[in-house]
Scaffold this active site. Sequence first.
Site, PDB file in Angstrom:
ATOM      1  N   ASP A  67     -14.462   1.585  11.213  1.00  0.00           N
ATOM      2  CA  ASP A  67     -13.910   2.771  10.561  1.00  0.00           C
ATOM      3  C   ASP A  67     -14.795   3.252   9.428  1.00  0.00           C
ATOM      4  OD1 ASP A  67     -13.357   0.585   8.920  1.00  0.00           O
ATOM      5  OD2 ASP A  67     -11.223   0.612   9.321  1.00  0.00           O
ATOM      6  N   ASP A 136       0.084  -4.484   5.875  1.00  0.00           N
ATOM      7  CA  ASP A 136       1.096  -3.829   6.717  1.00  0.00           C
ATOM      8  C   ASP A 136       0.850  -4.052   8.210  1.00  0.00           C
ATOM      9  OD1 ASP A 136      -1.149  -2.313   7.110  1.00  0.00           O
ATOM     10  OD2 ASP A 136      -0.309  -0.433   6.356  1.00  0.00           O
ATOM     11  N   HIS A 138      -2.026  -3.455   9.785  1.00  0.00           N
ATOM     12  CA  HIS A 138      -2.996  -2.560  10.428  1.00  0.00           C
ATOM     13  C   HIS A 138      -4.260  -3.320  10.859  1.00  0.00           C
ATOM     14  CE1 HIS A 138      -4.893  -1.307   6.288  1.00  0.00           C
ATOM     15  NE2 HIS A 138      -5.605  -2.275   6.820  1.00  0.00           N
ATOM     16  N   GLU A 143      -2.681   2.355  11.150  1.00  0.00           N
ATOM     17  CA  GLU A 143      -1.506   2.048  10.343  1.00  0.00           C
ATOM     18  C   GLU A 143      -0.280   1.902  11.241  1.00  0.00           C
ATOM     19  OE1 GLU A 143      -2.091   1.239   7.433  1.00  0.00           O
ATOM     20  OE2 GLU A 143      -3.156   2.721   6.224  1.00  0.00           O
TER      21      GLU A 143
HETATM   22  P1  PGA Z   1      -9.164  -6.726   3.226  1.00  0.00           P
HETATM   23  O1  PGA Z   1      -8.684  -5.577   4.203  1.00  0.00           O
HETATM   24  O2  PGA Z   1     -10.101  -7.572   4.012  1.00  0.00           O
HETATM   25  O3  PGA Z   1      -9.866  -6.027   2.113  1.00  0.00           O
HETATM   26  O4  PGA Z   1      -7.945  -7.457   2.796  1.00  0.00           O
HETATM   27  C1  PGA Z   1      -8.288  -5.916   5.501  1.00  0.00           C
HETATM   28  C2  PGA Z   1      -7.845  -4.666   6.223  1.00  0.00           C
HETATM   29  O5  PGA Z   1      -7.339  -3.746   5.561  1.00  0.00           O
HETATM   30  O6  PGA Z   1      -8.000  -4.617   7.444  1.00  0.00           O
END
Ligand code: PGA
Length: 263
Positions: A67, A136, A138, A143
């Site tokens: 992304d 959450d 994702h 999301e």
């Molecule tokens: P993080 O993010 O590794 O910074 O916790 C993970 C994600 O949002 O997929």
Amino acid sequence: MEIIIQPTPEAGSIVAAQIIAKLVRRKPDCVLGLATGSTPLGTYRELIRMHREDGLDFANVTTFNLDEYVGLPLEHPQSYRAFMAENFFRQVNANARRTHIPDGLARDVPAECARYEAAIVAAGGIDLQLLGIGTDGHIGFNEPSSSLASRTRIKTLTERTRADNARFFHGDLAQVPFHCITMGVGTIMASREVLMLAFGANKADAVAAAVEGPITAMNPASVLQMHPVAKCVVDGAAAAKLARRDYYHWVFAHKPDWQKISA
Ligand code: PGA
């Protein structure tokens, strides 16, 4: 899903790097799907160490990142292009022509998304997709409520994700973009192998729901239960709410020799 519980994020990162290194050695021109965020940093550090000390060779590896934020200038330190250059690509012998990240500045976003999907197909598809998981549930920036069949497209970040990521923007929520381009859940599911990492107590609920809960778009990571080759590497804190932790430890301790993970 194969659940690999390690005592610390450092130990989990080493296991993840060993899984990736094994693929790179077996298939030097493999296609890796890569992720940003805090979670994969230890894995990148270990891969960089393997490159420097053991000659792990990335020259022929092709990469596709999950992304990118929409609208951040490329040189912005929090663009994922800049993040990947700093934390991985510049520190190994990655070939810039083989590293792909969605163009968050594209004028025609749907065309850019279609181009990205086509580039993945042209490269032969993703051999292994590295993933984090949001608090959450994702994956990528898919999301909750994302279509489980979705492909690369624009998404609007939730307030929770923007707040989670504000720490990368000096805690200033106003600076966190509202939109991103992300591979879809269907794009991720099309990769031949998936390696999801989760470290820390703040991921425990999302991990338990993804691994042991029902498959639901409300926790997009849960669809990995349908993937034929999905591994999930967690530390003790992220594993804390898994009901069958003891079984996952048991399985890992009793792997047949040919299945053991080592670089
Ligand atoms: P993080 O993010 O590794 O910074 O916790 C993970 C994600 O949002 O997929």
